[in-house]
Design an enzyme around this catalytic site. Structure first.
Site, mmCIF file in Angstrom:
data_model
loop_
_atom_site.group_PDB
_atom_site.id
_atom_site.type_symbol
_atom_site.label_atom_id
_atom_site.label_comp_id
_atom_site.label_asym_id
_atom_site.label_seq_id
_atom_site.Cartn_x
_atom_site.Cartn_y
_atom_site.Cartn_z
ATOM 1 N N SER A 280 39.362 31.138 39.429
ATOM 2 C CA SER A 280 40.562 31.990 39.400
ATOM 3 C C SER A 280 40.314 33.399 39.912
ATOM 4 O O SER A 280 41.265 34.127 40.195
ATOM 5 C CB SER A 280 41.115 32.063 37.974
ATOM 6 O OG SER A 280 40.213 32.745 37.120
ATOM 7 N N LYS B 42 39.923 38.572 34.203
ATOM 8 C CA LYS B 42 40.973 38.824 35.194
ATOM 9 C C LYS B 42 40.905 40.290 35.615
ATOM 10 O O LYS B 42 40.152 41.092 35.078
ATOM 11 C CB LYS B 42 42.369 38.538 34.611
ATOM 12 C CG LYS B 42 42.568 37.152 34.024
ATOM 13 C CD LYS B 42 42.573 36.059 35.069
ATOM 14 C CE LYS B 42 42.788 34.692 34.408
ATOM 15 N NZ LYS B 42 42.658 33.579 35.408
#
EC number: 3.4.21.89
Length: 321
Positions: A100, A170
């Site tokens: 990701s 993230k």
């Protein structure tokens, strides 16, 4: 016979032939030392090995140092304590389990996370890559690692990457007060200003995704929260796709473990993780009070100018008359 007797007597009594007694050859000071040592029974600790002699009169041998194997457990214990303190308060290693964050981070990378600055009240900033605890079942359904007991122990003290399966990584896009917006394929906007994300968004991805699951949005970040997105925009279940949870896709600042500062493993991937240049522009959200003040200043100046002109017109004729 008389001569022999006289000779024997004179040889015995003559001072020039008298043998010296052994004790008279010892200096008085030496006798005092020996006596003091004998009186103390060898318990005086300030005379070195002179007073502590073995039965045969020889000095005792110096003590042998501890063997390495006897000291090894102590060294290991100290190392474990230091590693635990470092892991708890300074730096911790984490393993990247997914794609990701490509290409910034690859699956299998080990990153070092700064845990010190949050202790001093520092909060995440835009552009930083952060590790955070799962806010509300973001990882539900994802495969979880199953480390053995040794791996768990080494992970607990920080000698191996964290085995905690409830952590995510993230990039911070918005902080408290920011308005985050995605329309069409992008660009992504923060407080109305477009971000140039070409340096970190996965090649071929668009900054925004066109779908009905959360790719299109306009959100204001509440106090104490952050908005996060993965660099691989088309392969990241980030804030966009958790807007139905109890935090509406936002991540509580208290859930943030720390900022990822460097890729430490493998050696061929070693690199730092700086904040991209696009976040250096002024992205601050203008406060309503500041906007009101900015709008009021020209109005006040215009009104004062009108009053000045009017007063000049009124006072001019009066002065002349």
């Amino acid at each position: 016979m008389g001569d022999l007797a006289v000779g024997a007597r004179s040889g015995h009594e003559g001072p020039e032939e008298r043998p010296e007694r052994p004790e008279e050859s010892v200096p008085p000071a030496a006798e005092d030392d020996v006596t003091a040592g004998g009186d103390n029974g060898g318990d005086s600790g300030g005379d070195g090995g002179r007073d502590e002699r073995d039965g045969d009169g020889t000095a005792p041998q110096p003590k042998k140092p501890r063997s390495f194997w006897k000291e090894l457990p102590l060294l290991i214990g100290i190392a474990l304590v230091l590693a635990l303190l470092i892991k708890t308060f300074l730096v911790q290693a984490f393993s990247i389990p997914s794609d990701s964050m490509q290409n910034t981070l690859q699956q299998g990378d080990r990153v070092l996370v700064d845990k010190l600055t949050p202790w001093f009240g520092s909060e995440p900033e835009r552009g930083e890559v952060v590790v955070f605890h799962d806010p509300d079942k973001w990882l539900a359904g994802e495969p979880t690692p199953n480390p053995n007991a040794i791996q768990k122990g080494l992970s607990w003290i920080g000698l191996m990457p964290s085995a905690e399966e409830k952590d995510l990584i993230k990039r911070v896009i918005g902080v408290a007060g920011d308005t985050i917006e995605c329309k069409g394929t992008g660009p992504l906007k923060v407080n109305g200003k477009a971000l140039n994300e070409s340096s970190y968004v996965y090649p071929g991805n668009t900054p925004c995704t066109v779908d009905d699951l959360g790719g299109q949005f306009k959100k204001k970040v509440p106090e104490g929260k952050i908005w996060v997105m993965g660099d691989h925009r088309q392969n990241s279940l980030d804030s966009r796709y958790h807007q139905q949870d109890k935090y509406k896709g936002f991540v509580p600042v208290d859930n943030v473990v720390g900022r990822a500062i460097v890729v430490a493993w493998p050696p061929t991937r070693w690199s730092t993780l700086p904040v991209p240049d696009t976040f250096d522009q002024d992205l601050s959200a203008a406060a309503p009070g500041a906007l009101g003040l900015a709008g009021a200043v020209p109005l006040v100046l215009w009104r004062r100018r009108r009053l000045t002109v009017a007063n000049a017109r009124v006072s001019g004729p009066g002065t002349a008359g």
